[in-house]
Design a protein around this motif. Structure first.
Motif, PDB file in Angstrom:
ATOM      1  N   SER A  94       0.823  -1.119   0.081  1.00  0.00           N
ATOM      2  CA  SER A  94       0.174  -0.036   0.078  1.00  0.00           C
ATOM      3  C   SER A  94       0.857   1.123  -0.108  1.00  0.00           C
ATOM      4  O   SER A  94       0.433   2.210  -0.773  1.00  0.00           O
ATOM      5  CB  SER A  94      -0.793  -0.163   1.317  1.00  0.00           C
ATOM      6  OG  SER A  94      -1.678  -1.042   1.168  1.00  0.00           O
ATOM      7  N   GLN A 134     -16.098  -0.876   3.186  1.00  0.00           N
ATOM      8  CA  GLN A 134     -15.097  -1.080   4.348  1.00  0.00           C
ATOM      9  C   GLN A 134     -15.916  -1.796   5.540  1.00  0.00           C
ATOM     10  O   GLN A 134     -17.419  -1.692   5.588  1.00  0.00           O
ATOM     11  CB  GLN A 134     -14.734   0.314   4.846  1.00  0.00           C
ATOM     12  CG  GLN A 134     -13.779   0.248   5.850  1.00  0.00           C
ATOM     13  CD  GLN A 134     -13.105   1.719   6.311  1.00  0.00           C
ATOM     14  OE1 GLN A 134     -13.226   2.633   5.367  1.00  0.00           O
ATOM     15  NE2 GLN A 134     -12.551   1.786   7.485  1.00  0.00           N
ATOM     16  N   SER A 158      -4.345  -0.247  10.919  1.00  0.00           N
ATOM     17  CA  SER A 158      -4.700  -0.113   9.442  1.00  0.00           C
ATOM     18  C   SER A 158      -3.046  -0.207   8.787  1.00  0.00           C
ATOM     19  O   SER A 158      -2.143   0.265   9.511  1.00  0.00           O
ATOM     20  CB  SER A 158      -5.252   0.922   9.002  1.00  0.00           C
ATOM     21  OG  SER A 158      -5.594   1.034   7.603  1.00  0.00           O
ATOM     22  N   SER A 162      -2.639   3.223   3.730  1.00  0.00           N
ATOM     23  CA  SER A 162      -4.140   2.862   3.481  1.00  0.00           C
ATOM     24  C   SER A 162      -4.826   3.943   4.281  1.00  0.00           C
ATOM     25  O   SER A 162      -4.391   4.604   5.247  1.00  0.00           O
ATOM     26  CB  SER A 162      -4.545   1.608   4.112  1.00  0.00           C
ATOM     27  OG  SER A 162      -5.837   1.535   4.191  1.00  0.00           O
ATOM     28  N   SER A 164      -8.074   3.469   5.103  1.00  0.00           N
ATOM     29  CA  SER A 164      -9.287   3.153   5.781  1.00  0.00           C
ATOM     30  C   SER A 164      -9.557   3.606   7.423  1.00  0.00           C
ATOM     31  O   SER A 164     -10.695   3.880   7.761  1.00  0.00           O
ATOM     32  CB  SER A 164      -9.124   1.511   5.895  1.00  0.00           C
ATOM     33  OG  SER A 164      -9.070   0.894   4.546  1.00  0.00           O
ATOM     34  N   TYR A 189      -1.176  -5.471   5.999  1.00  0.00           N
ATOM     35  CA  TYR A 189      -2.270  -6.276   6.768  1.00  0.00           C
ATOM     36  C   TYR A 189      -2.066  -7.616   7.395  1.00  0.00           C
ATOM     37  O   TYR A 189      -2.745  -7.994   8.398  1.00  0.00           O
ATOM     38  CB  TYR A 189      -3.636  -6.096   5.954  1.00  0.00           C
ATOM     39  CG  TYR A 189      -4.171  -5.063   5.634  1.00  0.00           C
ATOM     40  CD1 TYR A 189      -4.929  -4.274   6.652  1.00  0.00           C
ATOM     41  CD2 TYR A 189      -4.093  -4.339   4.359  1.00  0.00           C
ATOM     42  CE1 TYR A 189      -5.540  -2.789   6.565  1.00  0.00           C
ATOM     43  CE2 TYR A 189      -4.591  -3.041   4.106  1.00  0.00           C
ATOM     44  CZ  TYR A 189      -5.383  -2.455   5.048  1.00  0.00           C
ATOM     45  OH  TYR A 189      -5.952  -1.051   5.124  1.00  0.00           O
ATOM     46  N   THR A 206     -10.402  -2.305   7.107  1.00  0.00           N
ATOM     47  CA  THR A 206      -9.922  -1.977   5.653  1.00  0.00           C
ATOM     48  C   THR A 206     -11.412  -2.859   4.785  1.00  0.00           C
ATOM     49  O   THR A 206     -12.405  -2.900   5.256  1.00  0.00           O
ATOM     50  CB  THR A 206      -8.725  -2.901   5.170  1.00  0.00           C
ATOM     51  OG1 THR A 206      -8.479  -2.277   3.912  1.00  0.00           O
ATOM     52  CG2 THR A 206      -8.963  -4.315   5.095  1.00  0.00           C
ATOM     53  N   ASP A 207     -10.959  -3.125   3.551  1.00  0.00           N
ATOM     54  CA  ASP A 207     -12.177  -3.632   2.656  1.00  0.00           C
ATOM     55  C   ASP A 207     -12.680  -4.887   3.060  1.00  0.00           C
ATOM     56  O   ASP A 207     -11.842  -5.618   3.538  1.00  0.00           O
ATOM     57  CB  ASP A 207     -11.787  -3.583   1.170  1.00  0.00           C
ATOM     58  CG  ASP A 207     -10.723  -2.166   1.023  1.00  0.00           C
ATOM     59  OD1 ASP A 207     -11.358  -1.177   1.363  1.00  0.00           O
ATOM     60  OD2 ASP A 207     -10.135  -2.291  -0.228  1.00  0.00           O
ATOM     61  N   GLU A 232     -15.293   1.374  -1.368  1.00  0.00           N
ATOM     62  CA  GLU A 232     -13.764   1.709  -1.926  1.00  0.00           C
ATOM     63  C   GLU A 232     -13.818   1.141  -3.401  1.00  0.00           C
ATOM     64  O   GLU A 232     -14.229  -0.050  -3.595  1.00  0.00           O
ATOM     65  CB  GLU A 232     -13.088   0.746  -0.979  1.00  0.00           C
ATOM     66  CG  GLU A 232     -12.769   0.895   0.555  1.00  0.00           C
ATOM     67  CD  GLU A 232     -12.227   2.295   0.812  1.00  0.00           C
ATOM     68  OE1 GLU A 232     -11.446   2.875  -0.172  1.00  0.00           O
ATOM     69  OE2 GLU A 232     -12.502   2.914   1.819  1.00  0.00           O
TER      70      GLU A 232
END
Length: 288
Positions: A94, A134, A158, A162, A164, A189, A206-207, A232
């Motif tokens: 990321s 998310q 996170s 990112s 998020s 992650y 996150t997603d 996202e």
């Protein structure tokens, strides 16, 4: 948009591994000697950045990345005139996605790369090829956290690069939810999962695609809250000024969904999870 829920409960690591093995399997580092220039690509190879640590999306399995993003990238490259053997894969964490595009390290990035106005200041995007939402991941026995509002006073992890976590802790004026949680940044992650497992943090955000993959890889250890919020838009990252290439990729994304390939890739990646995914082509952004 039509939504399809894959009905099997989260939790079979072995089944996830089988699903992943069904995903794209282009070898890392194409030899480039067989003329990608004869197609639309205009070169012998194309270098694509993907994640190497996200089950179901981009995971390095013995030198061969697999997952939904890898399948999407392979399809797009094919539409641009490159065979799988002409794809050179590069890990794109990321934190280094913008720099990879700016420095010419990669030709494109397909790595759960959310389209934002801030990122558009320095790179271009095609797509989105998928719209995720998310969500939050906790330890399996944590019954206190069931939505963003429950993170007040908790420690939230996170990945570096990112946004998020900022969506939760930033003030409403800055586009966040204004939740008073303490942030803990990790390199990726996978590191967040380690911190969650040992109790250093209370939750990871996150997603939902990413969290579903991790939960399935670690059955019985983690719980996806399944209370999604926001959205996202996953875009294909391109160097600034790539308007023509953006239009070519948007055409490829539309074709991928119209032919049913995108749904097949999602089924292969998340077929053993309780993950609900969109079944129709996302609304594509205009190329700048």
């Amino acid at each position: 948009m039509r939504v399809r829920r894959i009905s099997t409960a989260l939790g079979s690591a072995a089944a996830l591994a089988l699903a992943l093995s069904a995903c794209g399997t282009a070898e890392v580092g194409g030899d480039g000697g067989e003329g990608g220039g004869e197609g639309n690509g205009g070169g012998d190879t194309i270098t694509i950045g993907v994640k190497y640590d996200q089950p179901g999306l981009g995971l390095d399995e013995g030198g061969t990345p697999v997952g939904f993003d890898v399948d999407v990238a392979t399809y797009i490259a094919g539409e641009l005139g490159y065979t799988p053997e002409q794809i050179e894969w590069t890990e794109a964490a990321s934190a280094n996605r913008e720099s990879f595009l700016q420095q010419g390290t990669v030709d494109m990035i397909v790595a759960t790369y959310s389209i934002t106005d801030e990122r558009r200041q320095v790179v271009d995007f095609a797509g989105p090829y998928y719209v995720a939402q998310q969500d939050i991941l906790t330890q399996a026995d944590d019954s206190e956290i069931n939505g963003p509002e429950d993170l007040a006073g908790k420690t939230l992890c996170s990945a570096s690069g990112s946004r998020s976590a900022n969506n939760i802790v930033d003030s409403e004026e800055d586009g966040g939810l204004g939740v008073d949680a303490q942030l803990r940044e990790a390199g990726n992650y996978s590191e967040c999962l380690e911190l969650l497992g040992n109790g250093t943090v209370d939750a990871v955000t996150t997603d939902n695609t990413i969290l579903a993959g991790f939960a399935a890889q670690n059955p019985g250890q983690y719980r996806v809250v399944n209370n999604p919020f926001g959205e996202e838009k996953y875009g294909v990252g391109l160097p600034a000024g790539s308007t023509e290439r953006c239009e070519e990729i948007n055409a490829a994304i539309t074709k991928m969904w119209d032919e049913g390939q995108a749904a097949e890739y999602l089924e292969a990646a998340f077929g053993e999870t309780d993950f609900a995914y969109e079944e129709s082509v996302p609304e594509l952004d205009a190329c700048a």
